[in-house]
Design a protein around this motif. Structure first.
Motif, PDB file in Angstrom:
ATOM      1  N   UNK A  69      -6.849   8.122   5.474  1.00  0.00           N
ATOM      2  CA  UNK A  69      -6.690   9.187   6.460  1.00  0.00           C
ATOM      3  C   UNK A  69      -5.235   9.383   6.867  1.00  0.00           C
ATOM      4  N   UNK A  70      -4.419   8.356   6.667  1.00  0.00           N
ATOM      5  CA  UNK A  70      -2.982   8.477   6.930  1.00  0.00           C
ATOM      6  C   UNK A  70      -2.221   9.047   5.735  1.00  0.00           C
ATOM      7  N   UNK A  71      -2.938   9.277   4.627  1.00  0.00           N
ATOM      8  CA  UNK A  71      -2.374   9.796   3.383  1.00  0.00           C
ATOM      9  C   UNK A  71      -1.378   8.835   2.743  1.00  0.00           C
ATOM     10  N   UNK A  72      -1.497   7.537   3.037  1.00  0.00           N
ATOM     11  CA  UNK A  72      -0.678   6.540   2.349  1.00  0.00           C
ATOM     12  C   UNK A  72      -1.267   6.215   0.980  1.00  0.00           C
ATOM     13  N   UNK A  73      -2.541   6.476   0.809  1.00  0.00           N
ATOM     14  CA  UNK A  73      -3.172   6.467  -0.510  1.00  0.00           C
ATOM     15  C   UNK A  73      -3.946   7.769  -0.633  1.00  0.00           C
ATOM     16  N   UNK A  74      -3.998   8.295  -1.840  1.00  0.00           N
ATOM     17  CA  UNK A  74      -4.569   9.627  -2.047  1.00  0.00           C
ATOM     18  C   UNK A  74      -5.941   9.560  -2.702  1.00  0.00           C
ATOM     19  N   UNK A  75      -6.895  10.367  -2.224  1.00  0.00           N
ATOM     20  CA  UNK A  75      -8.188  10.447  -2.915  1.00  0.00           C
ATOM     21  C   UNK A  75      -7.978  10.817  -4.382  1.00  0.00           C
ATOM     22  N   UNK A  76      -8.691  10.147  -5.250  1.00  0.00           N
ATOM     23  CA  UNK A  76      -8.567  10.410  -6.680  1.00  0.00           C
ATOM     24  C   UNK A  76      -7.519   9.569  -7.378  1.00  0.00           C
ATOM     25  N   UNK A  77      -6.701   8.834  -6.625  1.00  0.00           N
ATOM     26  CA  UNK A  77      -5.648   8.024  -7.233  1.00  0.00           C
ATOM     27  C   UNK A  77      -6.241   6.838  -7.992  1.00  0.00           C
ATOM     28  N   UNK A  78      -5.494   6.331  -8.959  1.00  0.00           N
ATOM     29  CA  UNK A  78      -5.884   5.152  -9.732  1.00  0.00           C
ATOM     30  C   UNK A  78      -4.842   4.086  -9.443  1.00  0.00           C
ATOM     31  N   UNK A  79      -5.236   3.023  -8.758  1.00  0.00           N
ATOM     32  CA  UNK A  79      -4.300   2.006  -8.302  1.00  0.00           C
ATOM     33  C   UNK A  79      -4.669   0.628  -8.822  1.00  0.00           C
ATOM     34  N   UNK A  80      -3.670  -0.229  -8.875  1.00  0.00           N
ATOM     35  CA  UNK A  80      -3.933  -1.614  -9.225  1.00  0.00           C
ATOM     36  C   UNK A  80      -4.226  -2.407  -7.958  1.00  0.00           C
ATOM     37  N   UNK A  81      -4.795  -3.576  -8.150  1.00  0.00           N
ATOM     38  CA  UNK A  81      -5.055  -4.463  -7.022  1.00  0.00           C
ATOM     39  C   UNK A  81      -3.746  -4.844  -6.330  1.00  0.00           C
ATOM     40  N   UNK A  82      -2.701  -5.114  -7.109  1.00  0.00           N
ATOM     41  CA  UNK A  82      -1.423  -5.506  -6.535  1.00  0.00           C
ATOM     42  C   UNK A  82      -0.809  -4.395  -5.691  1.00  0.00           C
ATOM     43  N   UNK A  83      -0.972  -3.149  -6.122  1.00  0.00           N
ATOM     44  CA  UNK A  83      -0.457  -2.022  -5.339  1.00  0.00           C
ATOM     45  C   UNK A  83      -1.156  -1.937  -3.991  1.00  0.00           C
TER      46      UNK A  83
END
Length: 251
Positions: free
Chosen positions: A52-66
């Protein structure tokens, strides 16, 4: 934050979550913070807040470390939280490749509104029958005040958020009459998905939309004041039908 991470994966368990060499040194998910909550719960809450803070984006593909870096939580609690978040529908864990965040779509809108409707039908009938009249009248007063406050005016970001709080707050107040924490948790989850859809689609409240929404609420409140559960449920169905159509219109 969008795009597939290229972070290496050392190993994985049955869930597909990677396990780094130093993961064993991290605190276990069942450990608690100073408030008494498990670190897994803290990680889950931070994930949702980051969306909700837009620090991560819906639909993004991230690693566990990120995610560890973004959320500021240890690997162990994060892995526990990710399993819960996957079960709740926020993301998908892909074995040996990463975590895919859910992208809001038509089915998410439909499913969220359907769940809210199922849960709130019983609640609004009970609310109409047993909610104290001063409580109903106070809700009605707040709605009239909110309508007058926005009539003919442009909304600021702060005022829009406040009015969205009136909208969602009304529904949560109705659901709370059942005094059932399991129902409240499920309802909150569905409501958060609706908020996520609005955020992802850069949905903006306008004065006419606020007035339309709160006026539909007033029809529900009117039936509750009359102690008419059938009319309250019917008004709720009309409101949800229109609200879902408004949300679908953004796709």
């Amino acid at each position: 934050m969008k795009g597939r991470s290229q972070s290496p994966v050392a190993a994985s368990d049955d869930s597909g979550l990677s396990v780094s060499d130093d993961a064993a040194a991290e605190p276990a998910a069942f450990e608690v913070d100073r408030s008494g909550r498990s670190l897994g719960d803290v990680a889950r809450d931070r994930f949702i807040q980051a969306l909700f803070d837009r620090r991560i984006e819906p639909g993004a593909f991230l690693s566990q470390n990120e995610l560890v870096k973004i959320l500021g939580v240890p690997v162990g609690p994060l892995r526990d939280a990710l399993r819960v978040l996957q079960a709740e529908g926020w993301l998908t864990i892909h074995a040996r490749s990463g975590i895919e965040l859910r992208k809001p779509d038509f089915s998410l809108v439909r499913n969220s509104y359907q769940l809210r409707m199922i849960l709130e039908r019983a609640a609004v009938r009970s609310f109409a029958e047993v909610a104290p009249m001063p409580r109903i009248e106070d809700i009605e007063r707040r709605h009239h005040e909110a309508i007058e406050a926005v009539r003919g005016r442009e909304l600021t970001l702060d005022s829009a958020r406040e009015l969205e709080g009136v909208d969602f707050g009304f529904h949560m107040e109705v659901v709370s009459i059942l005094a059932n924490p399991m129902i409240e948790a499920a309802y909150t989850q569905a409501q958060r998905f609706v908020q996520l859809v609005r955020l992802d689609r850069e949905f903006r409240l306008s004065s006419p939309l606020v007035i339309r929404t709160l006026t539909e609420h007033l029809e529900i409140i009117k039936a509750c004041k009359a102690r008419d559960p059938q009319a309250a449920e019917a008004a709720l169905e009309v409101h949800f039908g229109r609200a879902m159509q408004r949300a679908i219109g953004f796709f």
